[in-house]
Design a protein around this motif. Structure first.
Motif, PDB file in Angstrom:
ATOM      1  N   VAL A 128      40.824  29.703 -59.806  1.00  0.00           N
ATOM      2  CA  VAL A 128      41.798  29.847 -60.887  1.00  0.00           C
ATOM      3  C   VAL A 128      41.850  31.271 -61.415  1.00  0.00           C
ATOM      4  O   VAL A 128      42.898  31.737 -61.856  1.00  0.00           O
ATOM      5  CB  VAL A 128      41.494  28.851 -62.033  1.00  0.00           C
ATOM      6  CG1 VAL A 128      42.419  29.048 -63.211  1.00  0.00           C
ATOM      7  CG2 VAL A 128      41.570  27.430 -61.514  1.00  0.00           C
ATOM      8  N   ILE A 129      40.716  31.955 -61.385  1.00  0.00           N
ATOM      9  CA  ILE A 129      40.702  33.360 -61.778  1.00  0.00           C
ATOM     10  C   ILE A 129      40.061  34.183 -60.671  1.00  0.00           C
ATOM     11  O   ILE A 129      39.348  33.658 -59.812  1.00  0.00           O
ATOM     12  CB  ILE A 129      39.982  33.619 -63.123  1.00  0.00           C
ATOM     13  CG1 ILE A 129      38.489  33.333 -63.007  1.00  0.00           C
ATOM     14  CG2 ILE A 129      40.631  32.852 -64.260  1.00  0.00           C
ATOM     15  CD1 ILE A 129      37.669  33.853 -64.178  1.00  0.00           C
ATOM     16  N   HIS A 130      40.329  35.467 -60.739  1.00  0.00           N
ATOM     17  CA  HIS A 130      39.758  36.437 -59.809  1.00  0.00           C
ATOM     18  C   HIS A 130      39.235  37.581 -60.660  1.00  0.00           C
ATOM     19  O   HIS A 130      39.840  37.944 -61.666  1.00  0.00           O
ATOM     20  CB  HIS A 130      40.851  36.916 -58.848  1.00  0.00           C
ATOM     21  CG  HIS A 130      40.447  38.073 -58.012  1.00  0.00           C
ATOM     22  ND1 HIS A 130      39.568  37.945 -56.963  1.00  0.00           N
ATOM     23  CD2 HIS A 130      40.804  39.371 -58.055  1.00  0.00           C
ATOM     24  CE1 HIS A 130      39.408  39.134 -56.408  1.00  0.00           C
ATOM     25  NE2 HIS A 130      40.145  40.007 -57.052  1.00  0.00           N
ATOM     26  N   PHE A 131      38.103  38.124 -60.291  1.00  0.00           N
ATOM     27  CA  PHE A 131      37.552  39.274 -61.000  1.00  0.00           C
ATOM     28  C   PHE A 131      37.958  40.551 -60.280  1.00  0.00           C
ATOM     29  O   PHE A 131      37.925  40.623 -59.059  1.00  0.00           O
ATOM     30  CB  PHE A 131      36.020  39.210 -61.071  1.00  0.00           C
ATOM     31  CG  PHE A 131      35.502  38.063 -61.891  1.00  0.00           C
ATOM     32  CD1 PHE A 131      35.722  38.013 -63.262  1.00  0.00           C
ATOM     33  CD2 PHE A 131      34.791  37.034 -61.305  1.00  0.00           C
ATOM     34  CE1 PHE A 131      35.239  36.959 -64.016  1.00  0.00           C
ATOM     35  CE2 PHE A 131      34.304  35.970 -62.046  1.00  0.00           C
ATOM     36  CZ  PHE A 131      34.530  35.939 -63.413  1.00  0.00           C
ATOM     37  N   SER A 132      38.312  41.537 -61.073  1.00  0.00           N
ATOM     38  CA  SER A 132      38.645  42.855 -60.542  1.00  0.00           C
ATOM     39  C   SER A 132      37.827  43.878 -61.306  1.00  0.00           C
ATOM     40  O   SER A 132      37.795  43.859 -62.546  1.00  0.00           O
ATOM     41  CB  SER A 132      40.141  43.116 -60.721  1.00  0.00           C
ATOM     42  OG  SER A 132      40.457  44.429 -60.340  1.00  0.00           O
TER      43      SER A 132
END
Length: 109
Positions: A54-58
Motif C-alpha cells: 500500500v505504501i512505498h518508501f523513498s
C-alpha cells in the motif's frame, strides 16, 4: 509472512495512515507526529503497509518518504463493492417498511 490488502486496512490506525498519505506524501516522522501512539508503533504500522504494497518508501537524504500506492487498494474496493447492492436493497426494504408504518399511522389518526 505474506500479507495482503485486507491486513493493511484491518487496523484503524493503518486506515488513518492511508487517508493521510492519500492527501500528501509525508516522512515517517511527519506521520508519527500525527498520532498519539509511539514512534515504534507507527513504524510497525508503516512496515505492514509496505509489506502489503500500500505504501512505498523513498529515501530523500536522511528522510524516508512514505508514498501511497493507490492501485494496491483496488482489490479491497472491489470486494467491498460487491456488497453495495446487498446493503442498498436492505436499506430500501427498511425504508419501505417505515413508509408503510407511517402511512398506516397517518390513516389511523
Amino acid at each position: 509472512m505474506r500479507r495482503d490488502i485486507f491486513q493493511a486496512i484491518a487496523d484503524p490506525v493503518r486506515r488513518d495512515i492511508i487517508e493521510l498519505l492519500a492527501a500528501e506524501t509525508l516522512t515517517v516522522n511527519e506521520v508519527a507526529k500525527k498520532f498519539e501512539i509511539s514512534r515504534p508503533a507507527i513504524s510497525k504500522h508503516l512496515k505492514i503497509l509496505n509489506e502489503c504494497g500500500v505504501i512505498h518508501f523513498s529515501q530523500n537524504g536522511r528522510e524516508r518518504l512514505c508514498l501511497i500506492q493507490p492501485k494496491k487498494l483496488i482489490p479491497a474496493f472491489l470486494w467491498i463493492k460487491q456488497y453495495n447492492k446487498l446493503w442498498e436493497d436492505r436499506i430500501d426494504s427498511f425504508e419501505n417498511y417505515i413508509n408503510q408504518i407511517q402511512t398506516k399511522n397517518n390513516k389511523n389518526e
